[in-house]
Each structure stands twice: as structure tokens, then as C-alpha cells.
Write an enzyme that holds these catalytic residues in place. Structure first.
Site, short mmCIF file in Angstrom:
data_model
loop_
_atom_site.label_atom_id
_atom_site.label_comp_id
_atom_site.label_asym_id
_atom_site.label_seq_id
_atom_site.Cartn_x
_atom_site.Cartn_y
_atom_site.Cartn_z
N SER A 124 6.14 -11.44 -2.65
CA SER A 124 5.59 -10.62 -3.73
C SER A 124 6.47 -10.55 -4.97
O SER A 124 6.10 -9.92 -5.96
CB SER A 124 5.32 -9.19 -3.23
OG SER A 124 4.40 -9.20 -2.18
N GLY A 154 -3.34 2.00 7.00
CA GLY A 154 -2.09 1.97 7.76
C GLY A 154 -1.63 0.54 8.00
O GLY A 154 -0.44 0.26 8.12
N ARG A 187 13.89 3.68 14.14
CA ARG A 187 13.47 5.05 14.47
C ARG A 187 14.06 5.59 15.77
O ARG A 187 14.36 6.77 15.86
CB ARG A 187 11.94 5.10 14.56
CG ARG A 187 11.26 5.02 13.22
CD ARG A 187 9.77 5.08 13.41
NE ARG A 187 9.08 4.81 12.16
CZ ARG A 187 7.89 4.23 12.08
NH1 ARG A 187 7.25 3.85 13.18
NH2 ARG A 187 7.33 4.03 10.91
N ALA A 201 0.84 -1.20 0.00
CA ALA A 201 0.00 0.00 0.00
C ALA A 201 0.87 1.26 0.00
O ALA A 201 0.60 2.21 -0.74
CB ALA A 201 -0.93 0.00 1.23
N ARG A 259 -8.48 2.47 15.91
CA ARG A 259 -8.73 2.17 14.49
C ARG A 259 -10.20 2.38 14.18
O ARG A 259 -11.08 1.93 14.91
CB ARG A 259 -8.37 0.72 14.20
CG ARG A 259 -8.49 0.36 12.72
CD ARG A 259 -7.28 0.73 11.94
NE ARG A 259 -6.15 -0.08 12.34
CZ ARG A 259 -4.89 0.18 11.96
NH1 ARG A 259 -4.61 1.20 11.18
NH2 ARG A 259 -3.90 -0.59 12.38
N CYS A 265 3.22 7.25 10.89
CA CYS A 265 2.27 8.14 10.21
C CYS A 265 1.55 9.09 11.17
O CYS A 265 1.41 10.29 10.89
CB CYS A 265 1.25 7.32 9.42
SG CYS A 265 0.68 5.81 10.26
N HIS A 324 -5.80 9.59 8.45
CA HIS A 324 -5.82 9.54 9.91
C HIS A 324 -6.30 10.89 10.46
O HIS A 324 -5.92 11.95 9.94
CB HIS A 324 -4.42 9.30 10.48
CG HIS A 324 -3.90 7.91 10.31
ND1 HIS A 324 -4.62 6.88 9.75
CD2 HIS A 324 -2.70 7.38 10.65
CE1 HIS A 324 -3.88 5.78 9.75
NE2 HIS A 324 -2.71 6.05 10.29
O1 L14 Z 1 4.91 2.13 12.66
O2 L14 Z 1 -1.34 -0.47 11.63
O3 L14 Z 1 4.98 2.82 10.65
O4 L14 Z 1 -1.85 1.54 11.06
C1 L14 Z 1 2.13 2.65 11.05
C2 L14 Z 1 0.78 2.12 10.71
C3 L14 Z 1 2.70 0.53 12.17
C4 L14 Z 1 1.30 0.01 11.85
C5 L14 Z 1 4.43 2.20 11.54
C6 L14 Z 1 -1.04 0.71 11.43
C7 L14 Z 1 3.13 1.55 11.20
C8 L14 Z 1 0.35 1.16 11.74
#
Ligand code: L14
Length: 349
Positions: free
Chosen positions: A44, A163, A103, A17, A245, A132, A252
Site C-alpha cells: 500500500s 472485521g 496479546r 479499514a 460472520r 474486537c 458486531h
Molecule cells: O484478532 O476477521 O484482531 O473479523 C479481529 C477481526 C482477527 C480477524 C483480530 C475478523 C482480528 C477478525
């Protein structure tokens, strides 16, 4: 971008995605590409992907795939990044990694160009793209920090299923259809694919994104907390997050409460500040029912901010509503924007 030189760019996770949005963004921005290598996990490999009206066959990513690559955009999951990002960097590529693998590594810059572009100078071959939900929030908070100081942030998120990847989008769509037809549908992906239990997302809200940590917060919540402090260079900032969610495909939303350092600031002054902030589009006109919504943010690179108001009891407190396309500013666009910054700063050979 008017460059004479083009770069050898690799995209790892090209069929996902986010990977698909990376390709679309590179195309839209006319990023200077001399050669494009499209890679993925073994699962993939072999799939066909279009770029600039040309068909590419996606290859399985291996250490040797990165020979001669200048910039490698990774979005194929944390384990692929952990294994292959160092291999790419070793071969001279600059990696922009969209997973959570690096990160919080002290030696790896975590960058949102509107906030801390200068941290790119400290890179050692790998640059991390933040989560995100973190990205869109810090774009809105950084101008506040600069002008009024920042003490505390409390955020609740309303996150889209995209996400969690292409399979989660499919789950929302098929589940919605089944339920509307009075059929049952077994949830298999959300809230977290690898967890024991899966719950209905259609017509529901799930207060779990990623797994739980020992302190009762989820990893998604801890990412928002720790990454915000790192990007804004504010280890002392108080941050709390609740991540939820929703049955939204993309985009978002966040309800953000924050406290500043300066007394007597008005809501209008705050609106003015955000109106002029880089990367931000102010949509704030309650009289005319103007405020950000995910359906309007899809396909756009901006962070939309509205519902700005002063807290009733706390002079230092403000509320705002922040919306952005999680696949673009939250992922693909921020990654390509980092690549553009690297070129602009002369950091790519
Ligand atoms: O940490 O499930 O970059 O929406 C961000 C999207 C982890 C999963 C990350 C999701 C992801 C998250």
C-alpha cells in the site's frame, strides 16, 4: 486534551479499514500531534491519505521509520507487527498494537481502559489492543464482576465483515449486487482469505472466523476465551465462544450468557448497574422495542447493552445483547483511548 506538548505519532496500516478509523479518531479527539508519520506494508506504500485536510503519502514501514516516534499505532497485520513493533519499541516509541501478535505474551499488557487501565504501568514498549469481540464483551462484564462476581460466560457472536478488512466489505457489497441481479459471484475472501474454501456471505451466515485450532474452536473463539481471562485477571473464569460472520457491514453483536456469584440479583438491579457503567450505553426497553442494533452503533465509541434478563432456571444466570462498532471501540477507538490513557498517566516521554 489541552496538552501544551504534542507527540510524534505513527500509524502503521494507515490505508486499511482500521487505520482509516484510527486517523479519523485521532482527528475527532484532537489528539495532541506534533508530527504524523503514515506507514504501511510495501503493497500500500505510495497511496495518498487525508488527515486534517492535509494530504499525506504513505511510506513503506521500515525499522528506521520509527526514529523519533513517540507513539506508534499498528494495524497492518500480525506479521508486520511481529517484525516492526520491537524495532519501534527499541527506538523509544510506545507501540499500541491492534493485531493478535503479542496479546497473550505475559510481558505485554492487553488493555481495555474501562477494565484494566492500570496494567499500562507494566508496559515494556509494546501494549496490545484486544480482539474486537473481546473488547465490547469485557466492557459490559467488568462492572458485573466488580459488583456481583463472575463465574461463567457463554457467548455467541454475530460479526460484521469489516472485521476482515476493506476487501471483505467490498466482497459483501459486490456479491449482494450480483446475486440480486441473478448473476453468480465467486467468493474469494471470506470466511478466511488464506483458507482453501470460500463461501458466500451475502444472505448467509458463516460459523467460521479465523482458522480452526486443534480443539474444534476457531482462533477467533480462542482469542475471546483467552483474552477475556487475561484482561479481567480471571484465569479461573469459565468462558466459551461461538463466532459467526453475518452479512452486516460494520457493528458486531453478541448474545452473552453469564453466571454471577451472588444469589437473588434481579434483572432490574443488573440493568441499573450497566446503566452506570463506564463506556456502556443501556438501550433496554422491550415494551417500546428498544434494544441495540449494529446499524445504530456505527460511528459511535460506546458499547450498547440491552435485552438484559434473568435466566429462567438458573438464579445466578443472566442474558444480555451487546453491540458495538467493531472498527471503533473494537479497534481504532480503543487504541487511541489507550494512547490518551498513556498521556494522562504520564507514561509517554
Ligand atoms: O484478532 O476477521 O484482531 O473479523 C479481529 C477481526 C482477527 C480477524 C483480530 C475478523 C482480528 C477478525
Amino acid at each position: 486534551m489541552g496538552q501544551v506538548k504534542g507527540f510524534h505519532v505513527a500509524v502503521v496500516g494507515a490505508t486499511g479499514a482500521v487505520g482509516q478509523q484510527m486517523l479519523q479518531t485521532l482527528e475527532n479527539r484532537h489528539f495532541p500531534i506534533s508530527q504524523l508519520t503514515l506507514l504501511s506494508s510495501a503493497r500500500s506504500a505510495g497511496k495518498k491519505v487525508m488527515f486534517n485536510n492535509e494530504e499525506y503519502t504513505v511510506q513503506e514501514a521500515k525499522p528506521e521509520s520509527f526514529e523519533g516516534v513517540d507513539i506508534a499505532l499498528f494495524s497492518a497485520g500480525g506479521s508486520v507487527s511481529k517484525e516492526l513493533a520491537p524495532e519501534a519499541a527499541k527506538r523509544g516509541a510506545i507501540v499500541i498494537d491492534n493485531t493478535s501478535a503479542f496479546r497473550m505474551d505475559e510481558n505485554i499488557p492487553l488493555v481495555v481502559p474501562e477494565v484494566n487501565e492500570e496494567d499500562l504501568h507494566k508496559h515494556n514498549g509494546i501494549i496490545a489492543n484486544p480482539n474486537c469481540s473481546t473488547i465490547q464483551m469485557v466492557v459490559a462484564l467488568e462492572p458485573v464482576r466488580q459488583k456481583y462476581g463472575l463465574k461463567k460466560v457463554i457467548v455467541s457472536t454475530y460479526q460484521a465483515v469489516s472485521g476482515a478488512g476493506a476487501a471483505a466489505i467490498q466482497e459483501l457489497k459486490e456479491q449482494s449486487k450480483s446475486l440480486l441481479n441473478g448473476e453468480s459471484y465467486e467468493a474469494k475472501i471470506l470466511p478466511v482469505k488464506s483458507e482453501q474454501k470460500h463461501y458466500q456471505i451475502a444472505f448467509n451466515a458463516i460459523p467460521q472466523i479465523d482458522k480452526f485450532t486443534d480443539n474444534g474452536f476457531t482462533y477467533e473463539e480462542m482469542k475471546m476465551i483467552n483474552e477475556t481471562k487475561k484482561i479481567m485477571h480471571m484465569p479461573e473464569l469459565h468462558v466459551a465462544a461461538t463466532c459467526v460472520r453475518l452479512p452486516v457491514e460494520t457493528g458486531h453483536s453478541e448474545s452473552v450468557y453469564f453466571e454471577i456469584d451472588s444469589q437473588g440479583v434481579s434483572a432490574n438491579e443488573m440493568k441499573q448497574l450497566l446503566q452506570e457503567a463506564p463506556g456502556v450505553v443501556l438501550e433496554d426497553d422491550p415494551e417500546n422495542q428498544v434494544y441495540p442494533m449494529p446499524a445504530n452503533a456505527v460511528g459511535k465509541n460506546d458499547v450498547f447493552v440491552g435485552r438484559i434478563r434473568k435466566d429462567i432456571d438458573e438464579d445466578l444466570g443472566f442474558h444480555m445483547w451487546v453491540v458495538s462498532d467493531n472498527l471503533l471501540k473494537g479497534a481504532a477507538w480503543n487504541s487511541v483511548q489507550i494512547a490518551e490513557s498513556l498521556v494522562k498517566l504520564g507514561l509517554v516521554k
